[in-house]
Design an enzyme around this catalytic site. Structure first.
Site, PDB file in Angstrom:
ATOM      1  N   SER A 162       0.788  -1.052  -0.033  1.00 47.60           N
ATOM      2  CA  SER A 162       0.066   0.045  -0.238  1.00 47.60           C
ATOM      3  C   SER A 162       1.034   1.180   0.007  1.00 47.60           C
ATOM      4  O   SER A 162       2.098   1.150   0.376  1.00 47.60           O
ATOM      5  CB  SER A 162      -1.100  -0.047   1.328  1.00 47.60           C
ATOM      6  OG  SER A 162      -1.357   1.404   1.378  1.00 47.60           O
ATOM      7  N   TYR A 175      -2.403   0.521   9.866  1.00 47.59           N
ATOM      8  CA  TYR A 175      -2.265  -0.121   8.552  1.00 47.59           C
ATOM      9  C   TYR A 175      -1.147   0.212   7.830  1.00 47.59           C
ATOM     10  O   TYR A 175      -0.377  -0.582   7.098  1.00 47.59           O
ATOM     11  CB  TYR A 175      -3.475   0.378   7.867  1.00 47.59           C
ATOM     12  CG  TYR A 175      -3.823  -0.303   6.364  1.00 47.59           C
ATOM     13  CD1 TYR A 175      -4.356  -1.457   6.223  1.00 47.59           C
ATOM     14  CD2 TYR A 175      -3.533   0.745   5.227  1.00 47.59           C
ATOM     15  CE1 TYR A 175      -4.228  -1.815   4.698  1.00 47.59           C
ATOM     16  CE2 TYR A 175      -3.633   0.230   3.899  1.00 47.59           C
ATOM     17  CZ  TYR A 175      -4.055  -1.205   3.786  1.00 47.59           C
ATOM     18  OH  TYR A 175      -4.367  -1.710   2.645  1.00 47.59           O
TER      19      TYR A 175
END
Length: 281
Positions: A162, A175
Site C-alpha cells: 500500500s 495499517y
C-alpha cells in the site's frame, strides 16, 4: 474499462497455476480475473464461500478455469487444506498472489480521538491480518512453488502492499505499519529465494495507491457519489486526479507473474497515479 472487466492479458500464463488470497475483495477479485484471462488456472481463496463462488462463476463464464478455496489466511490448517486441494486438482502451484488484508475499524484514529489512545489490540489485529496473513500463505504454498522452480520452471509470489507503507497517511497508522512489514517481508523473501533457487522463484509486491473498495468507501465517497473531504484531499494529492480502477493493477500483476520480469525480484512497484512521486506542489 470498468472495474468489473479484466484487463487484456499482457502475458501468457496458460501453463501456470495460481492461488489468489483475499479474492473475494474488489482488488483480489480483479487480480484473480486478470490471471484467468491470461490463461492461468486460478485458486480463488477467501473466507466467504458465496462471494468466491460468484468470482469463480464469473471467471468460468468468460472461459477461464477457476476453483473456490474457502480458507482464512491466519489459519494454517485451512491453508494447508486449500493447498492440498489445488495440488489434487491441478498438480502444481506456480503463482501466489497475497491480496488478503485490509484495515480494522477500531484501528482507525478518529479526528476527535486522543493521539495516544489507539487500541493496541486493534493495532495488533491489523498487523496480524496484513503481515501474518501474507507470511502464512507464503509458508504453506511456498514449498509447492519452490518445487515448480526446481523442476525447471519459474514461480512467483506477488504481495499486495500500500502507499501507506511509503507515505504517512493520517488516522491509519496501524495499517501503514502493517503494510511496511509486508514490504520488508517481500524484500527478505526475495533475497532468500534468489540465493536458494537461482532466480527461478521471485518475490515482489504491488503498492496500490487509492482505490475505492468495500472497506474504505464510506471514508472516500458520500452516499450520493460525491467525494468526502478525505476523498477530495486524496484526489487533489494524486497527480492523475482520480482514484484507480482495480483493472489498472492487472498489467503490473501479469508482468510480475510472467517471464517479462525475469530479472526483477524484491521490488515494490507503485500503481498509484503518481501519488508517491508527487511533492504536493
Amino acid at each position: 474499462m470498468t472495474s468489473l472487466e479484466p484487463a487484456r492479458p499482457s502475458a501468457d500464463l496458460s501453463a501456470r497455476v495460481a492461488v489468489v488470497t483475499g479474492a473475494s475483495g474488489v482488488l483480489g477479485g480483479a487480480m484473480a480475473a486478470g490471471l484467468a484471462a491470461a490463461g492461468a488456472r486460478v485458486g480463488v481463496l477467501a473466507r466467504n464461500r458465496s462471494r468466491i463462488d460468484r468470482q469463480v462463476a464469473a471467471i468460468v463464464d468468460r472461459g477461464g478455469d477457476a476453483h473456490a478455496l474457502v480458507a482464512d489466511v491466519l489459519d494454517r490448517g485451512q491453508l494447508e487444506d486449500a493447498r492440498d486441494e489445488v495440488l489434487g486438482r491441478w498438480g502444481r502451484i506456480d503463482l501466489l498472489v497475497n491480496a488478503a488484508g485490509g484495515n480494522v475499524a477500531a484501528a482507525v484514529l478518529q479526528p476527535e480521538d486522543d493521539l495516544f489512545s489507539l487500541s493496541v489490540d486493534a493495532f495488533r489485529a491489523v498487523v496480524e491480518l496484513n503481515a501474518f496473513g501474507t507470511l502464512l500463505p507464503c509458508q504453506v504454498f511456498g514449498p509447492a512453488l519452490a518445487r515448480s522452480a526446481a523442476g525447471g520452471g519459474t514461480a512467483a509470489i506477488v504481495n499486495v502492499s500500500s502507499m501507506t507503507a511509503q507515505r504517512a497517511v493520517t488516522r491509519v497508522g496501524g495499517y501503514g505499519a502493517a503494510k511496511a512489514a509486508v514490504d520488508a517481508l517481500t524484500r527478505w523473501l526475495a533475497l532468500e529465494a534468489a540465493t536458494r533457487y537461482g532466480g527461478r522463484l521471485r518475490v515482489n509486491a504491488i503498492a496500490p495507491g487509492f482505490f475505492v473498495g468495500e472497506q474504505n468507501r464510506r471514508l472516500l465517497v458520500e452516499e450520493d457519489g460525491t467525494l468526502t473531504a478525505r476523498g477530495r484531499a486524496i484526489v487533489d494529492r494524486t497527480p492523475m486526479g482520480r482514484f484507480g480502477e482495480p483493472s489498472e493493477l492487472i498489467g503490473t500483476l501479469l508482468w510480475l507473474c510472467g517471464d517479462g520480469s525475469s530479472f526483477v525480484t524484491g521490488a515494490v512497484i507503485p500503481v498509484d497515479g503518481g501519488f508517491s512521486a508527487s511533492g504536493g506542489l
